[in-house]
Design a protein around this motif. Structure first.
Motif, PDB file in Angstrom:
ATOM      1  N   TRP B  80       1.003  -1.153   0.149  1.00 22.81           N
ATOM      2  CA  TRP B  80      -0.022   0.034   0.093  1.00 22.81           C
ATOM      3  C   TRP B  80       0.758   1.323  -0.022  1.00 22.81           C
ATOM      4  CZ3 TRP B  80      -4.650  -0.075  -1.567  1.00 22.81           C
ATOM      5  CH2 TRP B  80      -5.507   1.276  -1.504  1.00 22.81           C
ATOM      6  N   ILE B  81       1.912   1.219   0.816  1.00 20.80           N
ATOM      7  CA  ILE B  81       2.792   2.391   0.808  1.00 20.80           C
ATOM      8  C   ILE B  81       3.486   2.472  -0.438  1.00 20.80           C
ATOM      9  CG2 ILE B  81       5.159   3.197   1.777  1.00 20.80           C
ATOM     10  CD1 ILE B  81       3.145   3.023   3.857  1.00 20.80           C
ATOM     11  N   ARG B  82       3.750   1.689  -1.242  1.00 17.82           N
ATOM     12  CA  ARG B  82       4.248   1.645  -2.516  1.00 17.82           C
ATOM     13  C   ARG B  82       3.312   2.271  -3.589  1.00 17.82           C
ATOM     14  NH1 ARG B  82       9.078   0.808  -4.856  1.00 17.82           N
ATOM     15  NH2 ARG B  82      10.678   0.340  -3.526  1.00 17.82           N
ATOM     16  N   LEU B  83       2.052   1.821  -3.552  1.00 18.51           N
ATOM     17  CA  LEU B  83       0.952   2.012  -4.406  1.00 18.51           C
ATOM     18  C   LEU B  83       0.500   3.348  -4.241  1.00 18.51           C
ATOM     19  CD1 LEU B  83      -0.733   0.750  -6.867  1.00 18.51           C
ATOM     20  CD2 LEU B  83      -2.426  -0.015  -4.844  1.00 18.51           C
ATOM     21  N   ARG B  89       6.870   6.446   3.123  1.00 15.72           N
ATOM     22  CA  ARG B  89       7.852   5.456   3.105  1.00 15.72           C
ATOM     23  C   ARG B  89       8.765   5.836   3.907  1.00 15.72           C
ATOM     24  NH1 ARG B  89      10.714   3.769  -1.725  1.00 15.72           N
ATOM     25  NH2 ARG B  89      11.901   2.207  -0.563  1.00 15.72           N
ATOM     26  N   PRO B  90       9.658   7.009   3.930  1.00 17.74           N
ATOM     27  CA  PRO B  90      10.600   7.253   4.950  1.00 17.74           C
ATOM     28  C   PRO B  90      10.181   6.871   6.361  1.00 17.74           C
ATOM     29  CG  PRO B  90      10.472   9.083   3.420  1.00 17.74           C
ATOM     30  CD  PRO B  90       9.398   8.198   3.218  1.00 17.74           C
ATOM     31  N   GLU B  93       9.702   3.422   7.130  1.00 18.16           N
ATOM     32  CA  GLU B  93      11.045   2.640   7.317  1.00 18.16           C
ATOM     33  C   GLU B  93      11.796   3.007   8.512  1.00 18.16           C
ATOM     34  OE1 GLU B  93      13.804   3.643   4.176  1.00 18.16           O
ATOM     35  OE2 GLU B  93      12.467   2.239   2.682  1.00 18.16           O
ATOM     36  N   PHE B  94      11.413   4.173   8.952  1.00 18.48           N
ATOM     37  CA  PHE B  94      11.912   4.720  10.325  1.00 18.48           C
ATOM     38  C   PHE B  94      11.169   3.808  11.350  1.00 18.48           C
ATOM     39  CE2 PHE B  94      11.615   7.185  14.164  1.00 18.48           C
ATOM     40  CZ  PHE B  94      12.679   7.291  14.553  1.00 18.48           C
ATOM     41  N   VAL B  95       9.895   3.528  11.466  1.00 19.99           N
ATOM     42  CA  VAL B  95       9.159   2.877  12.542  1.00 19.99           C
ATOM     43  C   VAL B  95       9.593   1.491  12.143  1.00 19.99           C
ATOM     44  CG1 VAL B  95       6.813   2.027  12.735  1.00 19.99           C
ATOM     45  CG2 VAL B  95       7.007   4.432  12.347  1.00 19.99           C
ATOM     46  N   THR B  96       9.732   0.673  11.094  1.00 22.77           N
ATOM     47  CA  THR B  96      10.169  -0.495  11.141  1.00 22.77           C
ATOM     48  C   THR B  96      11.673  -0.660  11.686  1.00 22.77           C
ATOM     49  OG1 THR B  96      10.988  -0.342   8.925  1.00 22.77           O
ATOM     50  CG2 THR B  96       8.750  -1.162   8.890  1.00 22.77           C
TER      51      THR B  96
END
Ligand SMILES: Nc1ncnc2c1ncn2[C@@H]1O[C@H](COP(=O)(O)OP(=O)(O)OP(=O)(O)O)[C@@H](O)[C@H]1O
Ligand SMILES: [Mg+2]
Lengths: 354, 263
Positions: B80-83, B89-90, B93-96
């Motif tokens: 969903w982020i990509r779509l 995204r940043p 990514e930080f959260v993950t």
């Protein structure tokens, strides 16, 4: 057109502050093949995506078969689409790709298999059902994409520059194939392209777009020979443009450089002293006199390009250069640069641009 | 050219030595349980220990659930982020990445405070609830690896166009994710799953503080109290890990060939 199959009415689309499509109107009859032709960024894809349901119009409506589909999701529209980048599912074989829409629709296996075989026959790749997309050439992939779009018997077929990733030869053969299949199935089709030759050669009608609007909609012959606006005249085909000044509005005399030609009935209410842009297609101009040509201008050969069957000559007249085409003739050598030359044309072929 | 090649060999041999010598030493040591002869006595003892079997089974089952949870969570999110939300995204990514920065012990103390028996979500009041919480914790620990693996997989396909192609053919979101997106990122998901498995099998802190009978605490316990068995266990764990890796290699051969191939 009493009962259009697809009707795009006053459609507008804005992305944030920018208006990308503005008051776009178009009616398409059942079984018609219509091309959207226009320069990059003019909104062709955006209109197509609104018809597909990927974008929602900011205003206006889209009617298919008498039903308003403006707010329907793409998966509820029963529309087939072919993308520029093929977009085949890489994890599925050719046959599974073609069967995808049927499977989603819950078609029984036996029936689906039959339809897939039919479709592969239609695109002339019956033996490639077990291949994966990466094992196919670009042209083959795009044909599979076409079969996949057509398999669920869509009401509309939308193609967004389906040929632009292919090389020139494949492009020509595939476009003819697309047209033949479209005729055979009688499916209403919109074909987006920025290649005018492509649009002219396969369409029933062309919508020439510019700045998010349809500048002119008409048959290829009409678009080419009677462009409604300056943009259409310039964008479709090669065009010579000459400045002329109306010297006598009553008798239709127009002065170009130092000579005069008669354009009676074409001046559209211009007055004596007005400056006009006059346009002529290269193929309407002859070097020297020709029967039926009632207008002539003199100048000097500026350059000569030998293109094989055709020789394109440019003649300097006043400040402008006029291109014209003559057929190659092995017994007459082409003219030399710097020679005096006279060009002739029929005043009926002159387009007065507005 | 020639000297380049011999340097490559030297590097390779050094690397292999660094890797294999401790392994061989451990192996050798693990086989000396019986005085004066080499034997697999330590392995027999370890494999015959019911606590080994129980804790190992517990951890494998936990790993399987962790992988399922991770896939269900990460694949749709990354997709969903990509779509639709590439600008997020940043942030995601930080959260993950947070689980790499925040120690597991902090997370687990947070859990204990939050999900005690008098909280509205009393995970800790039953064994099964605690195990579920452990799986959730494992999924958090594995998040950085799973997310990165899946996101890299998604990069190799044209997510947007494939989604649209499926949509226009009538597919809904479930079909799109299960029949178009997931199969094409399968190898990436498998490598994420492998990393998850490795993390879960060896994890000590969470399992120990939540007091679950997992493999990690068992390993620690044996390591602290015995001589030869820990060495045997290390070798066993090593074999299991490599076994997993080979299985993934084999599986990826059945995965769609083209999925590796960006178009
Ligand atoms: N999602 C979007 N957000 C913002 N602007 C967009 C979006 N989609 C398209 N546009 C803008 O709308 C305009 C028209 O785009 P569109 O893709 O319809 O052009 P096109 O005629 O298909 O061009 P091309 O021939 O290059 O494909 C462009 O200026 C583009 O930048
Ligand atoms: Mg476009």
């Amino acid at each position: 057109m009493a009962d259009p199959f697809l009707s795009i009415q006053h459609v507008k689309k804005t992305f944030g502050p920018t208006t990308v499509v503005d008051d776009f109107n178009l009616d398409i009859e059942r079984g018609e093949f219509v091309s959207f032709l226009g320069p990059s960024g003019c909104g062709k894809t955006t209109v197509l995506r609104m018809v597909a349901g990927f974008e929602e119009p900011t205003a206006g409506s889209i009617i298919v078969g008498g039903k308003d589909v403006t707010r329907l999701k793409p998966n509820q529209r029963n529309v087939g689409m072919v993308f520029q980048a093929y977009a085949l599912f890489p994890n599925l074989t050719v046959a599974q790709n073609v069967a995808f829409g049927l499977k989603v629709a819950g078609v029984a296996k036996a029936e689906s298999d039959k339809r897939v075989a039919e479709m592969l026959e239609l695109i002339k790749l019956p033996q490639l059902g077990d291949r994966y997309p990466y094992q196919l050439s670009g042209g083959q992939q795009q044909r599979v994409a076409l079969a996949r779009a057509l398999a669920p018997k869509p009401k509309l077929l939308l193609l967004d520059e389906p040929l632009s990733a292919l090389d020139a030869k494949v492009r020509v053969s595939l476009r003819d194939e697309i047209r033949a299949i479209q005729k055979e199935l009688g499916i209403t089709t919109i074909f987006v392209t920025h290649d005018q030759e492509e649009a002219l050669s396969i369409s029933d009608r062309i919508a020439v777009m510019y700045g998010g609007k349809a500048e002119q909609v008409g048959a290829p012959f009409e678009i080419y020979n009677r462009p409604a606006t300056k943009f259409v005249a310039n964008f479709v085909g090669t065009l010579n443009v000459l400045e002329g000044v109306v010297s006598d509005a009553g008798s239709g005399r127009v002065r170009i450089n130092t000579e005069e030609i008669g354009l009676k009935g074409k001046l559209n209410g211009s007055k004596t002293g007005d400056t006009l842009s006059l346009a002529l297609r290269p193929e309407a101009i002859a070097l020297g006199p020709r029967p039926g040509h009632d207008a002539k201008l003199s100048g000097e050969i500026a350059d000569v390009h030998f293109l094989g069957s055709v020789i394109r000559v440019r003649v300097g007249i006043g400040g402008s250069k006029i291109s014209l085409d003559t057929f190659n003739n092995s017994s007459t050598p082409p003219p030399n640069v710097g020679d005096k030359a006279e060009i002739s044309f029929s005043s009926g072929d002159v387009l007065v641009l507005h | 050219m020639k000297s380049g090649k011999s340097w490559a060999w030297v590097t390779f041999i050094l690397g292999a030595a660094y890797f294999f010598i401790p392994l061989i030493a451990t192996m050798e040591f693990s086989m000396r349980m019986k005085r004066g002869e080499y034997s697999f006595e330590a392995y027999r003892v370890v494999l015959g220990d019911p606590r080994f079997q129980e804790s190992f089974t517990f951890s494998v089952v936990a790993a399987v659930f962790t992988i399922i949870l991770g896939v269900l969570l990460v694949v749709p999110t990354a997709y969903w982020i990509r779509l639709r939300l590439p600008q997020l995204r940043p942030v995601v990514e930080f959260v993950t990445l947070l689980p790499l920065v925040i120690p597991a012990i902090v997370i687990v103390f947070g859990y204990i405070r939050m999900y005690g028996s008098n909280s509205p979500l009393p995970f800790l009041s039953s064994d099964i609830g605690t195990s579920a919480l452990l799986v959730i914790g494992y999924a958090t620990l594995a998040l950085p690896y799973m997310y990165r693996a899946v996101d890299t997989g998604l990069r190799t396909i044209d997510v947007r166009t494939l989604t649209e192609a499926a949509q226009i053919l009538g597919a809904g979101w479930t079909t799109i994710i299960s029949r178009v997106i997931l199969p094409n990122v399968l190898i990436a998901v498998l490598s994420g799953a492998f990393l998850t498995f490795a993390i879960v099998i060896g994890e000590f802190t969470m399992a120990s503080l939540l007091n679950r009978p997992a493999f990690g605490p068992y390993l620690q316990n044996i390591g602290a109290n015995r001589a030869y068995e820990p060495a045997a266990l290390a070798i066993i764990a090593f074999v299991i890990t490599w076994g997993c890796m080979s299985v993934i290699q084999v599986l990826s051969r059945f995965a769609p060939k083209s999925a590796n191939r960006p178009n």
